[in-house]
Motif scaffolding. Structure first.
Motif, PDB file in Angstrom:
ATOM      1  N   TRP A 135      37.867  39.142  35.563  1.00 23.85           N
ATOM      2  CA  TRP A 135      37.719  40.021  34.813  1.00 23.85           C
ATOM      3  C   TRP A 135      36.601  40.915  34.547  1.00 23.85           C
ATOM      4  CZ3 TRP A 135      42.671  40.626  32.988  1.00 23.85           C
ATOM      5  CH2 TRP A 135      43.385  39.916  33.683  1.00 23.85           C
ATOM      6  N   ASP A 136      35.490  40.771  35.209  1.00 18.83           N
ATOM      7  CA  ASP A 136      34.603  40.836  35.421  1.00 18.83           C
ATOM      8  C   ASP A 136      34.288  42.385  34.745  1.00 18.83           C
ATOM      9  OD1 ASP A 136      33.725  38.834  35.854  1.00 18.83           O
ATOM     10  OD2 ASP A 136      31.448  39.652  37.556  1.00 18.83           O
ATOM     11  N   ALA A 137      35.057  43.558  35.159  1.00 21.17           N
ATOM     12  CA  ALA A 137      35.314  45.011  35.422  1.00 21.17           C
ATOM     13  C   ALA A 137      35.418  45.214  33.797  1.00 21.17           C
ATOM     14  CB  ALA A 137      36.075  45.694  36.552  1.00 21.17           C
ATOM     15  N   ARG A 138      36.746  44.638  33.597  1.00 18.07           N
ATOM     16  CA  ARG A 138      37.113  44.307  31.998  1.00 18.07           C
ATOM     17  C   ARG A 138      36.565  43.881  31.100  1.00 18.07           C
ATOM     18  NH1 ARG A 138      42.928  44.291  29.418  1.00 18.07           N
ATOM     19  NH2 ARG A 138      43.001  43.204  27.892  1.00 18.07           N
ATOM     20  N   LEU A 139      35.274  42.867  31.537  1.00 16.39           N
ATOM     21  CA  LEU A 139      34.391  42.476  30.282  1.00 16.39           C
ATOM     22  C   LEU A 139      33.312  43.143  30.241  1.00 16.39           C
ATOM     23  CD1 LEU A 139      34.545  38.812  31.291  1.00 16.39           C
ATOM     24  CD2 LEU A 139      34.850  39.578  29.125  1.00 16.39           C
ATOM     25  N   TYR A 140      32.884  43.576  30.951  1.00 14.84           N
ATOM     26  CA  TYR A 140      31.785  44.840  31.078  1.00 14.84           C
ATOM     27  C   TYR A 140      32.567  46.634  30.214  1.00 14.84           C
ATOM     28  CZ  TYR A 140      28.792  42.869  33.907  1.00 14.84           C
ATOM     29  OH  TYR A 140      27.811  41.991  34.700  1.00 14.84           O
TER      30      TYR A 140
ATOM     31  N   ALA B  93      31.419  48.443  35.083  1.00 15.90           N
ATOM     32  CA  ALA B  93      32.623  48.207  34.241  1.00 15.90           C
ATOM     33  C   ALA B  93      33.138  49.064  36.514  1.00 15.90           C
ATOM     34  CB  ALA B  93      33.887  48.596  34.040  1.00 15.90           C
ATOM     35  N   LEU B  94      32.824  49.909  36.335  1.00 15.51           N
ATOM     36  CA  LEU B  94      33.958  50.700  37.342  1.00 15.51           C
ATOM     37  C   LEU B  94      33.453  50.365  39.166  1.00 15.51           C
ATOM     38  CD1 LEU B  94      32.945  54.473  36.331  1.00 15.51           C
ATOM     39  CD2 LEU B  94      34.542  53.674  37.172  1.00 15.51           C
TER      40      LEU B  94
ATOM     41  N   LEU C 239      41.449  49.041  40.981  1.00 18.57           N
ATOM     42  CA  LEU C 239      41.584  50.864  41.031  1.00 18.57           C
ATOM     43  C   LEU C 239      42.381  50.266  39.518  1.00 18.57           C
ATOM     44  CD1 LEU C 239      41.689  53.147  41.947  1.00 18.57           C
ATOM     45  CD2 LEU C 239      43.961  52.471  42.765  1.00 18.57           C
ATOM     46  N   ALA C 240      42.487  49.956  38.915  1.00 16.35           N
ATOM     47  CA  ALA C 240      43.603  50.044  37.531  1.00 16.35           C
ATOM     48  C   ALA C 240      42.186  49.611  36.781  1.00 16.35           C
ATOM     49  CB  ALA C 240      44.521  48.415  37.176  1.00 16.35           C
ATOM     50  N   PHE C 241      41.413  48.708  36.697  1.00 20.56           N
ATOM     51  CA  PHE C 241      40.361  48.458  36.002  1.00 20.56           C
ATOM     52  C   PHE C 241      39.133  49.934  35.781  1.00 20.56           C
ATOM     53  CE2 PHE C 241      41.454  43.384  36.014  1.00 20.56           C
ATOM     54  CZ  PHE C 241      41.879  44.042  34.603  1.00 20.56           C
TER      55      PHE C 241
ATOM     56  N   MET D 187      38.577  34.943  41.750  1.00 24.52           N
ATOM     57  CA  MET D 187      37.347  35.288  42.781  1.00 24.52           C
ATOM     58  C   MET D 187      36.952  37.117  42.422  1.00 24.52           C
ATOM     59  SD  MET D 187      36.181  32.443  44.588  1.00 24.52           S
ATOM     60  CE  MET D 187      34.385  32.069  45.043  1.00 24.52           C
ATOM     61  N   GLY D 188      37.745  37.360  41.962  1.00 27.73           N
ATOM     62  CA  GLY D 188      37.956  39.224  42.067  1.00 27.73           C
ATOM     63  C   GLY D 188      38.352  39.886  43.722  1.00 27.73           C
ATOM     64  N   ARG D 189      38.469  38.957  44.139  1.00 22.10           N
ATOM     65  CA  ARG D 189      39.279  38.789  45.555  1.00 22.10           C
ATOM     66  C   ARG D 189      39.919  39.426  45.996  1.00 22.10           C
ATOM     67  NH1 ARG D 189      36.030  34.235  48.457  1.00 22.10           N
ATOM     68  NH2 ARG D 189      36.932  34.946  50.528  1.00 22.10           N
ATOM     69  N   PHE D 190      40.581  40.763  45.853  1.00 23.51           N
ATOM     70  CA  PHE D 190      42.003  40.729  45.326  1.00 23.51           C
ATOM     71  C   PHE D 190      42.896  41.009  46.229  1.00 23.51           C
ATOM     72  CE2 PHE D 190      40.187  42.372  41.045  1.00 23.51           C
ATOM     73  CZ  PHE D 190      41.186  40.929  39.910  1.00 23.51           C
ATOM     74  N   SER D 191      42.217  42.421  47.215  1.00 23.91           N
ATOM     75  CA  SER D 191      43.213  42.349  48.826  1.00 23.91           C
ATOM     76  C   SER D 191      43.448  40.223  49.670  1.00 23.91           C
ATOM     77  CB  SER D 191      42.444  43.742  49.100  1.00 23.91           C
ATOM     78  OG  SER D 191      43.008  43.490  50.602  1.00 23.91           O
ATOM     79  N   GLU D 192      42.355  40.434  49.424  1.00 24.60           N
ATOM     80  CA  GLU D 192      42.369  38.748  50.644  1.00 24.60           C
ATOM     81  C   GLU D 192      43.652  38.574  49.389  1.00 24.60           C
ATOM     82  OE1 GLU D 192      38.796  36.846  51.558  1.00 24.60           O
ATOM     83  OE2 GLU D 192      37.558  38.526  50.482  1.00 24.60           O
TER      84      GLU D 192
END
Lengths: 110, 220
Positions: free
Chosen positions: A17-22, A47-48, A57-59, B44-49
């Motif tokens: 959720w980091d990108a969403r949080l930033y 965030a980008l 990509l959505a974020f 952990m944000g490792r979406f592709s894996e």
């Protein structure tokens, strides 16, 4: 609360959720006094970056739209170069409100 | 448990132990054994894996094995795999495929007729609708999730669904009362031991643009 969430996400490594949080941080900064508003762009940029690193990509689109709106208000020529490459990577979901907003920003960019 | 607690490093080390045990007792580890590791990678944000892991598990599933594990342990790995895959797909920019996956998860849960897994699937579907910014679908799915989670006594998902319902209400009518309800719902969920930056709480923070300044400040 957002600062706390970012801190906890860092300590637990739950980064999804980091990108969403930033992005949220940027949105809230925009509501504050002018010195805070100036930091909003940095939050959207962060965030980008995070979304780009994660392949989220959505974020990335969400953060880019907010940043583009900020730049458009400043009459910056950077809107199209920011959004067009992101939009071109979408293979579906082009009817979504966010995609449409981004497309309009590109169409009306200077 | 480690996924819920946000102790994602522990998921990997536990998986390694489990993998060694499988090798010792059955010569190979089944695909589904990697579900929690794939789930941890998603968190952990490792979406592709993560997505690659989910897709392998879904493709290699075995109906009899799914039913057997559901009977003995409760969790339906196919339902959870589909729900997590849907989430990864949305993040990666595939909103339509994500929605199809999430709907499939609900259908599969219905087919296996186990209330807990149905509660899980409808709660993930409702969360996805919020991400998709489809407010009508989000409102309807959240209400269904709350009803289903109550019926099945799935406390964790009921508290999660409560957040979704209160968030939808606060979105429609951002009064101090609705925001206080939402805040209480988040507190109740976090009290289960779930980390604060979890998938259920962070997406549900109110979008600031539609909130009065006096209320918005509470969320900073």
């Amino acid at each position: 609360m957002i600062r706390q969430a970012i801190h906890e996400a860092t300590s637990t490594r739950e980064r999804c959720w980091d990108a969403r949080l930033y992005w949220l941080r940027g949105e809230f900064l925009l509501l504050g006094p002018s010195e805070e508003q100036a930091l909003a762009g940095e939050a959207f940029q962060r965030a980008l970056e995070v979304a780009g690193e994660q392949g989220a990509l959505a974020f990335e689109l969400r953060a880019a739209v907010s940043l583009a709106e900020l730049w458009q208000a400043q009459q910056s020529p950077r809107v199209k170069p920011l959004l067009a490459p992101i939009l071109s990577r979408f293979r579906e979901g082009r009817e979504s409100p966010e995609y449409q907003t981004a497309q309009k920003l590109v169409d009306f960019s200077i | 448990m480690y996924v819920v607690e946000g102790r994602l490093e522990m998921v990997q080390s536990t998986y390694e132990q489990m993998h060694r045990l499988f090798l010792r007792t059955q010569s190979s580890a089944p695909q589904f054994a990697g579900l929690m590791v794939a789930g941890a990678r998603m968190h952990m944000g490792r979406f592709s894996e993560a997505r690659a892991g989910f897709e392998e598990i879904i493709a290699s599933h075995n109906e009899e094995q799914v039913r057997g594990l559901q009977t003995s342990q409760g969790v339906n790995y196919l339902v959870l795999g589909q729900a997590w895959d849907a989430h990864s797909l949305w993040c990666m920019g595939f909103p339509e495929t994500a929605l199809r996956r999430a709907l499939e998860a609900v259908q599969i849960a219905r087919r296996y007729a186990q209330p807990f897994n149905h509660a899980l699937a409808v709660t993930y579907l409702a969360t996805l609708q919020e991400l998709r910014a489809d407010s009508d679908a989000f409102r309807a799915q959240s209400a269904e999730a709350l009803s289903q989670t109550r019926e099945s006594h799935a406390v964790y998902y009921r508290l999660w669904a409560r957040i979704l319902v209160d968030f939808a209400e606060a979105g429609d009518s951002p009064s101090a009362t609705h925001l206080a309800k939402l805040e209480n719902a988040i507190d109740a969920f976090v009290a289960t031991g779930r980390a604060c930056a979890c998938p259920t709480t962070s997406p549900c923070w109110p979008a600031p643009a539609s909130r009065p300044a006096s209320i918005r400040r509470r969320w900073r």
